[in-house]
Design a protein around this motif. Structure first.
Motif, PDB file in Angstrom:
ATOM      1  N   UNK A  73       0.899  -1.219   0.126  1.00 19.34           N
ATOM      2  CA  UNK A  73       0.178   0.050   0.106  1.00 19.34           C
ATOM      3  C   UNK A  73       0.783   1.253   0.107  1.00 19.34           C
ATOM      4  N   UNK A  74       0.251   2.508  -0.243  1.00 24.87           N
ATOM      5  CA  UNK A  74       0.964   3.745  -0.553  1.00 24.87           C
ATOM      6  C   UNK A  74       2.228   3.673  -1.370  1.00 24.87           C
ATOM      7  N   UNK A  75       2.125   2.820  -2.332  1.00 24.38           N
ATOM      8  CA  UNK A  75       2.990   2.659  -3.364  1.00 24.38           C
ATOM      9  C   UNK A  75       3.519   4.178  -3.969  1.00 24.38           C
ATOM     10  N   UNK A  76       2.528   5.047  -4.176  1.00 25.30           N
ATOM     11  CA  UNK A  76       3.238   6.168  -5.065  1.00 25.30           C
ATOM     12  C   UNK A  76       3.791   7.022  -4.022  1.00 25.30           C
ATOM     13  N   UNK A  77       5.118   7.726  -4.457  1.00 25.91           N
ATOM     14  CA  UNK A  77       5.782   8.682  -3.528  1.00 25.91           C
ATOM     15  C   UNK A  77       5.401   9.911  -4.301  1.00 25.91           C
ATOM     16  N   UNK A  78       5.215  10.831  -3.503  1.00 23.64           N
ATOM     17  CA  UNK A  78       4.815  12.363  -3.982  1.00 23.64           C
ATOM     18  C   UNK A  78       5.987  13.406  -3.635  1.00 23.64           C
ATOM     19  N   UNK A  79       5.642  14.259  -4.306  1.00 24.42           N
ATOM     20  CA  UNK A  79       6.492  15.462  -4.164  1.00 24.42           C
ATOM     21  C   UNK A  79       5.636  16.693  -4.669  1.00 24.42           C
ATOM     22  N   UNK A  80       5.380  17.671  -3.702  1.00 23.65           N
ATOM     23  CA  UNK A  80       4.651  19.015  -3.797  1.00 23.65           C
ATOM     24  C   UNK A  80       5.638  19.931  -4.717  1.00 23.65           C
ATOM     25  N   UNK A  81       4.999  20.566  -5.810  1.00 25.60           N
ATOM     26  CA  UNK A  81       5.606  21.516  -6.686  1.00 25.60           C
ATOM     27  C   UNK A  81       4.848  22.705  -6.651  1.00 25.60           C
ATOM     28  N   UNK A  82       5.396  23.783  -6.365  1.00 24.62           N
ATOM     29  CA  UNK A  82       4.564  25.039  -6.525  1.00 24.62           C
ATOM     30  C   UNK A  82       3.747  25.319  -7.786  1.00 24.62           C
ATOM     31  N   UNK A  83       2.426  25.441  -7.790  1.00 26.65           N
ATOM     32  CA  UNK A  83       1.729  25.806  -9.011  1.00 26.65           C
ATOM     33  C   UNK A  83       1.479  27.251  -9.094  1.00 26.65           C
ATOM     34  N   UNK A  84       1.314  27.678  -7.781  1.00 27.25           N
ATOM     35  CA  UNK A  84       1.187  29.204  -7.747  1.00 27.25           C
ATOM     36  C   UNK A  84       1.398  29.493  -6.388  1.00 27.25           C
ATOM     37  N   UNK A  85       1.322  30.861  -5.904  1.00 27.85           N
ATOM     38  CA  UNK A  85       1.733  31.526  -4.699  1.00 27.85           C
ATOM     39  C   UNK A  85       0.994  30.596  -3.428  1.00 27.85           C
ATOM     40  N   UNK A  86      -0.255  30.139  -3.833  1.00 22.65           N
ATOM     41  CA  UNK A  86      -0.995  29.629  -2.730  1.00 22.65           C
ATOM     42  C   UNK A  86      -1.429  28.178  -2.979  1.00 22.65           C
ATOM     43  N   UNK A  87      -1.235  27.493  -4.082  1.00 20.75           N
ATOM     44  CA  UNK A  87      -1.502  26.108  -4.342  1.00 20.75           C
ATOM     45  C   UNK A  87      -0.197  25.517  -4.958  1.00 20.75           C
ATOM     46  N   UNK A  88      -0.251  24.078  -4.667  1.00 27.32           N
ATOM     47  CA  UNK A  88       0.881  23.213  -5.138  1.00 27.32           C
ATOM     48  C   UNK A  88       0.179  22.187  -5.883  1.00 27.32           C
ATOM     49  N   UNK A  89       0.992  21.674  -6.627  1.00 26.34           N
ATOM     50  CA  UNK A  89       0.660  20.432  -7.677  1.00 26.34           C
ATOM     51  C   UNK A  89       1.604  19.335  -7.165  1.00 26.34           C
ATOM     52  N   UNK A  90       0.624  18.219  -6.936  1.00 24.22           N
ATOM     53  CA  UNK A  90       1.237  17.116  -6.334  1.00 24.22           C
ATOM     54  C   UNK A  90       1.772  16.064  -7.380  1.00 24.22           C
ATOM     55  N   UNK A  91       3.145  15.710  -7.732  1.00 22.32           N
ATOM     56  CA  UNK A  91       3.699  14.932  -8.509  1.00 22.32           C
ATOM     57  C   UNK A  91       3.700  13.655  -7.711  1.00 22.32           C
ATOM     58  N   UNK A  92       4.070  12.521  -8.503  1.00 23.01           N
ATOM     59  CA  UNK A  92       4.208  11.311  -8.036  1.00 23.01           C
ATOM     60  C   UNK A  92       4.824  10.245  -8.925  1.00 23.01           C
ATOM     61  N   UNK A  93       5.604   9.294  -8.193  1.00 27.23           N
ATOM     62  CA  UNK A  93       6.166   8.331  -9.292  1.00 27.23           C
ATOM     63  C   UNK A  93       5.618   6.993  -8.736  1.00 27.23           C
ATOM     64  N   UNK A  94       5.470   5.993  -9.459  1.00 21.58           N
ATOM     65  CA  UNK A  94       5.098   4.668  -9.196  1.00 21.58           C
ATOM     66  C   UNK A  94       6.186   3.846  -8.550  1.00 21.58           C
ATOM     67  N   UNK A  95       5.874   2.821  -8.005  1.00 20.46           N
ATOM     68  CA  UNK A  95       6.891   1.594  -7.533  1.00 20.46           C
ATOM     69  C   UNK A  95       7.285   1.156  -8.928  1.00 20.46           C
TER      70      UNK A  95
END
Length: 523
Positions: A73-95
């Motif tokens: 479970x929880x196989x995808x590892x995520x990293x937050x990338x700034x989309x704007x000053x107030x919001x992030x876009x969450x990028x992920x990588x599969x196992x």
């Protein structure tokens, strides 16, 4: 045949000439990580091969219906990338196991998937096929990834749509609300095989590739049926699979309508005759979205009187100022011109927020013909130290204005500390590096993992910086990515000996940060 359909047809013919094994190889080697501005360059794939068999075999005998991939479970590892000053876009990588098997089954059923993507019934033509093919080398896959997608968007927005627009009165734009996080994995099989066929007692029929991809995508993402990771090329391909079905469903409803339509990822563009047609198209499109549990983004649904909406006024303004100051792009940029241009950049960004203006400007500050060396010239200044520190200050302000520009800013700062002595003295470099200790302290207190990863990479790959800046406190973190830096080896997805996903970073003067971030670089 209009220009937009012609482009789509050319893409279809080119992809037919590429062997499915080459597509699988590219997806494994080049498509695993998100695009290069998310992770530092030492997060890279090595030794990721398509195996003879998948890690998770599906039932093949009639009557066998159970398929439960043995993924943690929880196989995808995520990293937050700034989309704007107030919001992030969450990028992920599969196992790697999940990612490999999704590609393994796509390669096995590639002809079926390709025919689905390029169905002749479609009247909406996609410009976002995620695998970089080119007419310059037929049968092969190109080297550009992000750069090619930008070329495709510009081809659509500033060439093909513009070429056809004189026949119409309005441009209608819309997109899908929260697209990747809202993708329903069951809709993958609906898209390829139709919802009717799947629901006709075929939900567990794993001779259907859509069901296999549905299950692997779920189990590769903590068994979630809603959402797929943003970033991996395979997610972009899955998105195209779903939207190709949406486009076909819509096309069947509007056979007699006079319009031209294109799509770039989940952004839709319609050249239309009148306002009543806009309402009709939106209503039918929204109905097709709902078939796949998707919803229209009302905030980004806009109707423009042509030619409005086709051109980018911020680019016109940038070019007017830039070429007014810089007569020869191959020459150095005088500090005073850099200073004047930076003020205009801040103003353009204020007037047109959310554009790529800051990254465009930063990319011009290093010379790609000279291994991305510094282009800013301080020779006319009486006080070079002051000029260099003013440059550093402006660069930091740019990274604050556009948080996603931080890696690009580091690339320019790196070019300053690597500049020849005749341009920047060793004494000034030492003082500048000492000044960076305050930035180090600020970054240590932030929750921005993206910035931390890039900062640590910057320090570790510049020996003079590494002597002064203490990054050990950054390692007191639960982040597996930061732990990898600390241990100097891969600490995530390490159940397999291969592939290798993390390379211990060292100074390499031939591969500066700015070079690694150049999305238009051809190997």
């Amino acid at each position: 045949m209009n220009e937009i359909e012609k482009h789509w047809t050319e893409t279809k013919e080119l992809i037919k000439k590429v062997d499915s094994k080459k597509i699988a190889k590219w997806l494994l080697e080049q498509g695993y990580f998100p695009e290069q501005y998310i992770f530092p360059p030492n997060f890279k794939i090595e030794k990721f091969e398509l195996q003879e068999n998948p890690y998770h075999k599906v039932p093949t005998k009639k009557g066998e219906r159970d398929f439960t991939p043995k993924l943690n479970s929880s196989e995808v590892l995520n990293i937050s990338y700034p989309k704007s000053e107030l919001t992030d876009r969450i990028f992920g990588i599969y196992s790697p196991k999940a990612y490999h098997d999704i590609i393994w089954y796509i390669e096995k059923h590639w002809t079926q998937i390709r025919n689905h993507l390029f169905n002749k019934q479609n009247r909406i033509f996609s410009y976002s096929f995620p695998i970089p093919i080119t007419s310059d080398n037929v049968g092969e896959i190109g080297t550009l990834r992000t750069g090619r997608m930008i070329y495709e968007y510009l081809e659509l927005a500033e060439k093909d749509l513009l070429s056809e627009s004189y026949k119409y009165k309005f441009l209608l734009k819309t997109d899908i609300k929260n697209f990747y996080p809202s993708i329903y994995t069951h809709s993958i099989s609906w898209a390829i095989h139709s919802k009717e066929k799947i629901r006709d007692n075929n939900e567990s029929n794993y001779r259907l590739v859509g069901n296999i991809l549905d299950k692997l995508t779920q189990f590769g993402n903590d068994r979630k049926t809603n959402g797929i990771p943003i970033g991996p090329a395979i997610s972009d391909l899955i998105a195209e699979i779903i939207l190709a079905a949406v486009d076909r469903s819509f096309s069947k409803l509007v056979k007699k309508e006079d319009f031209i339509a294109a799509r770039y990822k989940d952004d839709y563009f319609f050249l239309i005759k009148n306002e009543e047609q806009a309402d009709k198209i939106l209503k039918k499109l929204q109905g097709c979205f709902k078939e796949f549990n998707l919803f229209i983004n009302e905030e980004k649904t806009v109707k423009y009187p042509l030619p409005d909406g086709l051109l980018r006024p911020w680019i016109l303004r940038f070019n007017k100022t830039w070429f007014g100051l810089i007569k020869d792009e191959k020459s150095k940029i005088r500090f005073r011109d850099f200073f004047t241009m930076s003020q205009e950049i801040f103003q353009i960004d204020t007037d047109y927020p959310g554009t790529g203006i800051i990254d465009k400007f930063i990319a011009k500050l290093t010379d790609k013909e000279k291994n991305y060396s510094l282009k800013i010239d301080f020779s006319e200044l009486k006080n070079k130290k002051q000029g260099i520190f003013r440059t550093y200050s402006i660069l930091i302000h740019l990274s604050k204005r556009s948080k996603k520009s931080f890696p690009n800013v580091l690339g320019v700062i790196e070019s300053i500390i690597r500049a020849d002595k005749e341009f920047v003295s060793d004494k000034i470099k030492v003082l500048l590096i000492q000044e960076m200790e305050s930035l180090n302290s600020i970054l240590l207190k932030t929750d921005d993992e993206h910035k931390k990863l890039w900062w640590i990479y910057f320090v570790l790959t510049n020996n003079e910086v590494k002597k002064v800046i203490d990054i050990k406190p950054f390692y007191k973190s639960d982040s597996l990515f930061l732990k990898s830096f600390n241990k100097r080896k891969q600490k995530f997805f390490d159940e397999l000996k291969e592939p290798i996903l993390f390379i211990n970073p060292d100074e390499d003067l031939t591969n500066p940060i700015a070079k690694c971030l150049n999305i238009f670089k051809k190997e």
